[in-house]
Design an enzyme around this catalytic site. Structure first.
Site: not given
Ligand code: NDP
Length: 287
Positions: A15, A17, A66, A108, A136, A161, A246
């Site tokens: 991070s 941040s 989150k 976000d 999240g 889903s 991002g």
């Molecule tokens: P979550 O763990 O809540 O969600 C992860 C998501 O990624 C799910 O939809 C999951 O799918 C999917 N996923 C994980 N691995 C894979 C893969 N190998 N192939 C396809 N889909 C995949 O994480 P967040 O939503 O909190 O964060 C997501 C990303 O966004 C992170 O990398 C985070 O660092 C980035 N982010 C950046 C921000 C910024 O300010 N630049 C702000 C917020 C987040 P499934 O449901 O199938 O498991």
């Protein structure tokens, strides 16, 4: 003594941040310290409560906590309530009872929209958008993308889903609502494609067809790393007009979190440049 803040996540070592908030503190003249907190996957609440007991004033919340932060907050800002996900917690105390009433907000989506429109220069009004991912971060950006006036918002996720659940959560909104779509049913026709998956953190990308990516004006990956990830490299190869990681979103959402905590919104342009240089330096081999 400096006011203490932190980012809580797992993983959290990558991070930026702490660096961003150190810049904001310097620019605004606020006296604060901002650290990283690695929470065990089953220990988010304990980690946050310990930090609060030690005098912490608030935290940013990152992957994968989150939704837990949303559940833990006692009061919610409008964007967090809509997103059902919290990335900013402020440890408020009720002045009469002395009871802890943590306030949760989601910055976000504001960060993403400001980065795309103000820094990248692509208006979202009337644009057709595809959001990949349903965690999240994806929940956090749906409301602000719709508020920005996109003409269509489709959501695709590895686990279908969860895309359906995201679409259902916003189905009652007036006007455009998100539609869930299977990844293998995607066809070209999106102006903006946002990768909101965490696949980039493990060196992977969502499995999108080249023809879908190549037709877009912008491919945006929320993750950031010293070098472009799989998703951005694929989009460039496929002929997508513009790609972005991002980092700008990170700086913009941080500015909004700073506002939630401190009541001041710091300027972001120079901070974006400084943090980009810091990230680039991580790609440079050291002796
Ligand atoms: P979550 O763990 O809540 O969600 C992860 C998501 O990624 C799910 O939809 C999951 O799918 C999917 N996923 C994980 N691995 C894979 C893969 N190998 N192939 C396809 N889909 C995949 O994480 P967040 O939503 O909190 O964060 C997501 C990303 O966004 C992170 O990398 C985070 O660092 C980035 N982010 C950046 C921000 C910024 O300010 N630049 C702000 C917020 C987040 P499934 O449901 O199938 O498991």
């Amino acid at each position: 003594m400096s006011d203490r803040y932190a980012v809580v996540g797992n993983p959290v070592a990558h991070s930026l941040s702490p660096s961003i908030h150190a810049h904001f503190a310097r620019i605004t003249g606020h006296d604060l310290r901002y650290e990283r907190l690695l929470a065990p996957l089953d220990g988010f609440v304990e980690t946050v409560e310990r930090f609060r007991a030690e005098g912490g004033r608030g935290v940013n919340v990152t992957v994968p906590f989150k939704h837990e932060a949303f559940a833990w907050a006692v009061r919610l800002g409008a964007r967090a309530a809509q997103a059902r996900a919290v990335n900013t917690l402020r440890f408020d105390v009720d002045p009469e009872s002395g009871r802890a009433v943590p306030f949760g907000e989601n910055t976000d989506g504001v960060g993403l929209v400001r980065d795309i429109e103000a820094r990248i220069g692509l208006p979202l009004k009337g644009a057709s958008a595809l959001l990949v991912g349903a965690g999240g971060a994806a929940f956090g950006v749906v409301g602000p993308l719709l508020d920005a006036g996109v003409s269509r918002l489709c959501v695709a996720n590895r686990t279908a889903s969860r895309a359906n659940a995201l679409a259902a959560a916003f189905a009652q909104r007036a006007g455009v609502v998100p539609q869930a779509i299977a990844i293998d049913a995607l066809r070209p026709g999106y102006d903006v494609i946002v990768d909101a998956t965490s696949s980039g953190l493990v060196g992977e990308g969502p499995q999108l067809a080249d023809e879908v990516l190549g037709a877009a004006q912008l491919a945006y990956e929320m993750s950031y790393a010293p070098l472009p990830g799989v998703f951005l490299r694929q989009a460039s190869r496929a002929g997508c007009a513009r790609v972005s990681d991002g980092l700008g979103m990170l700086v913009e959402q941080a500015a909004e979190s700073f506002f939630v905590w401190r009541g001041v919104r710091p300027p972001t342009d120079t901070v974006y440049g400084a943090v980009r240089a810091e990230l680039d330096a991580r790609a440079t081999p050291h002796e």
